[in-house]
Design an enzyme around this catalytic site. Structure first.
Site, PDB file in Angstrom:
ATOM      1  N   THR A  13     -34.419 -51.641 -62.112  1.00 57.34           N
ATOM      2  CA  THR A  13     -35.138 -52.733 -61.458  1.00 57.34           C
ATOM      3  C   THR A  13     -34.569 -53.048 -60.088  1.00 57.34           C
ATOM      4  O   THR A  13     -35.279 -53.484 -59.189  1.00 57.34           O
ATOM      5  CB  THR A  13     -35.088 -53.978 -62.363  1.00 57.34           C
ATOM      6  OG1 THR A  13     -35.757 -53.655 -63.567  1.00 57.34           O
ATOM      7  CG2 THR A  13     -35.766 -55.170 -61.736  1.00 57.34           C
ATOM      8  N   TYR A  27     -43.512 -53.740 -62.678  1.00 56.92           N
ATOM      9  CA  TYR A  27     -43.186 -53.039 -61.433  1.00 56.92           C
ATOM     10  C   TYR A  27     -42.782 -51.602 -61.751  1.00 56.92           C
ATOM     11  O   TYR A  27     -42.582 -51.238 -62.909  1.00 56.92           O
ATOM     12  CB  TYR A  27     -42.025 -53.757 -60.739  1.00 56.92           C
ATOM     13  CG  TYR A  27     -40.872 -53.990 -61.684  1.00 56.92           C
ATOM     14  CD1 TYR A  27     -39.920 -53.001 -61.909  1.00 56.92           C
ATOM     15  CD2 TYR A  27     -40.768 -55.183 -62.408  1.00 56.92           C
ATOM     16  CE1 TYR A  27     -38.888 -53.186 -62.811  1.00 56.92           C
ATOM     17  CE2 TYR A  27     -39.738 -55.364 -63.319  1.00 56.92           C
ATOM     18  CZ  TYR A  27     -38.810 -54.370 -63.506  1.00 56.92           C
ATOM     19  OH  TYR A  27     -37.796 -54.537 -64.410  1.00 56.92           O
ATOM     20  N   LYS A 166     -26.344 -57.014 -72.868  1.00 58.50           N
ATOM     21  CA  LYS A 166     -27.512 -57.687 -72.283  1.00 58.50           C
ATOM     22  C   LYS A 166     -28.116 -58.576 -73.364  1.00 58.50           C
ATOM     23  O   LYS A 166     -28.605 -58.080 -74.377  1.00 58.50           O
ATOM     24  CB  LYS A 166     -28.512 -56.629 -71.801  1.00 58.50           C
ATOM     25  CG  LYS A 166     -29.760 -57.218 -71.164  1.00 58.50           C
ATOM     26  CD  LYS A 166     -30.709 -56.145 -70.624  1.00 58.50           C
ATOM     27  CE  LYS A 166     -31.955 -56.808 -70.043  1.00 58.50           C
ATOM     28  NZ  LYS A 166     -32.907 -55.860 -69.463  1.00 58.50           N
TER      29      LYS A 166
HETATM   30  N1  ASP Z   1     -36.290 -51.416 -67.541  1.00 63.37           N
HETATM   31  C1  ASP Z   1     -35.399 -51.605 -66.402  1.00 63.37           C
HETATM   32  C2  ASP Z   1     -34.311 -50.555 -66.500  1.00 63.37           C
HETATM   33  O1  ASP Z   1     -33.483 -50.673 -67.366  1.00 63.37           O
HETATM   34  C3  ASP Z   1     -34.849 -52.968 -66.460  1.00 63.37           C
HETATM   35  C4  ASP Z   1     -33.848 -53.298 -65.397  1.00 63.37           C
HETATM   36  O2  ASP Z   1     -33.344 -52.489 -64.663  1.00 63.37           O
HETATM   37  O3  ASP Z   1     -33.540 -54.494 -65.316  1.00 63.37           O
HETATM   38  O4  ASP Z   1     -34.295 -49.634 -65.718  1.00 63.37           O
END
Ligand code: ASP
Length: 330
Positions: A13, A27, A166
């Site tokens: 992200t 996204y 997390k």
């Molecule tokens: N789905 C994303 C990932 O783990 C979530 C993030 O980066 O916060 O790449």
């Protein structure tokens, strides 16, 4: 002398792009290049000489052992060459705790390796990535961060790779260390440590990391998630499909339903090691029951199921003696 910090980008992200600045979900992860990430934080140049390269551009839910070990291989190479003072890894948050813990097990240097990421895409209002990246570089450049293993820095907090998890699906304060707490903070640019977490580097990490980063695969070790009315039917499937070990995420203190326990005990007799972990958010998994000990189950201690799995995979893959890896579960 200015510190040399190298950024390895994995996607996630922090490098995410959405069509609308009000969007924090929906996204494309990993769409922004590492140079663009660095350029978005001009203050980084005041902290260190920063360079960057992309290793992958993925949503970390899709990461494979091959990609994790490719990352570990590049970290190993950079540390052995000695041309950098610290490394920052930008990584998706979904599996960050796993990649960070794997690299911590294989860590052999005193130089910092710092993971960071973001909960909001780079295009969002109040994106958290830029400050997280700046803080991660500050930590990687800090003399105080040496000899503390692999660290995870987000939301101004510094966590040990071993303790962090997390906890929230969407909150920016998602990374917490429920057993032991954060080990430090970045307060207005000042890197402060409150205490040290015990290090989990495997004895012989230098040669273990050489082997794993060349073979780039780990044995199949599934996590079976315990629940009410579980009869353990998946255990047979796992064994028939090549499981070399298993982690059972039990209830509470790693409790296993009696019907499941019998089947897991048979797996141990067949030479498949079984770790009892817990789906609870915190606390230690202890030996608890005499029958667990008799069956030969290994209690996960402070490790959550996903980290216990990695420890078991690495140990099986490199035939590491139980005394050398099971001490990390105490
Ligand atoms: N789905 C994303 C990932 O783990 C979530 C993030 O980066 O916060 O790449």
């Amino acid at each position: 002398m200015r510190k040399r910090i190298h950024i390895l980008a994995m996607g996630g992200t922090i490098a995410g792009k959405a069509g609308d600045s009000a969007a924090t979900t929906g996204y494309q992860a990993g769409a922004v290049g590492v140079e663009e990430l660095i350029a978005a934080v001009p203050q980084i140049k005041d902290v260190a000489e920063v360079t960057g390269e992309s290793i992958a551009a993925i949503d970390s839910k899709d990461i494979t052992a091959e990609e994790q070990l490719r990352l570990a291989g590049r970290v190993r190479e950079l540390l052995l060459k000695g041309e950098v003072d610290g490394i920052v890894v930008t990584h998706g948050t979904d599996t960050m705790e796993e990649s960070a813990y794997l690299l911590d097990l294989l860590h052999f240097a005193d130089k910092p390796v710092v993971f960071t990421g973001a909960m909001r895409p780079a295009t969002a209002l109040s994106a958290d990535g830029p400050l997280n990246l700046l803080d991660a570089v500050r930590v990687a450049a800090s003399d105080n961060a040496r000899d503390r293993g692999v660290l995870v820095v987000l939301n101004n907090a510094i966590h040990s790779a071993r303790l962090v998890t997390k906890i929230s699906t969407t909150a920016v304060e998602t990374f917490q260390s429920p057993n032991g707490g954060a080990i430090g903070a970045v307060n207005d640019g000042a890197v402060v440590f409150y205490h040290s977490a015990e290090l989990h580097h495997l004895p012989g990490a230098l040669s273990i990391s050489e082997k794993l980063t060349s073979q780039r695969e780990l044995p199949y070790v599934p996590i079976l998630y315990g629940h009410s009315d579980d009869d353990g039917r998946l255990i047979k499937w796992a064994v028939e499909n090549g499981a070399k070990g298993m982690v059972y995420a039990g209830m509470g203190n790693g409790s296993i339903p009696a019907r499941v326990e019998t089947k897991l005990a048979v797996a141990v007799q067949q030479g498949i090691p079984v770790i009892r972990a817990s789906s609870s958010a915190c606390g230690m998994v202890t030996q608890a029951e005499a029958s667990y000990e008799q069956a030969g189950f290994i209690a996960s201690g402070w490790l959550n199921p996903r980290k216990a799995r990695l420890l078991l995979q690495v140990s099986i893959s490199c035939s590491i003696s139980p005394a050398d890896w099971q001490k990390f579960l105490a």
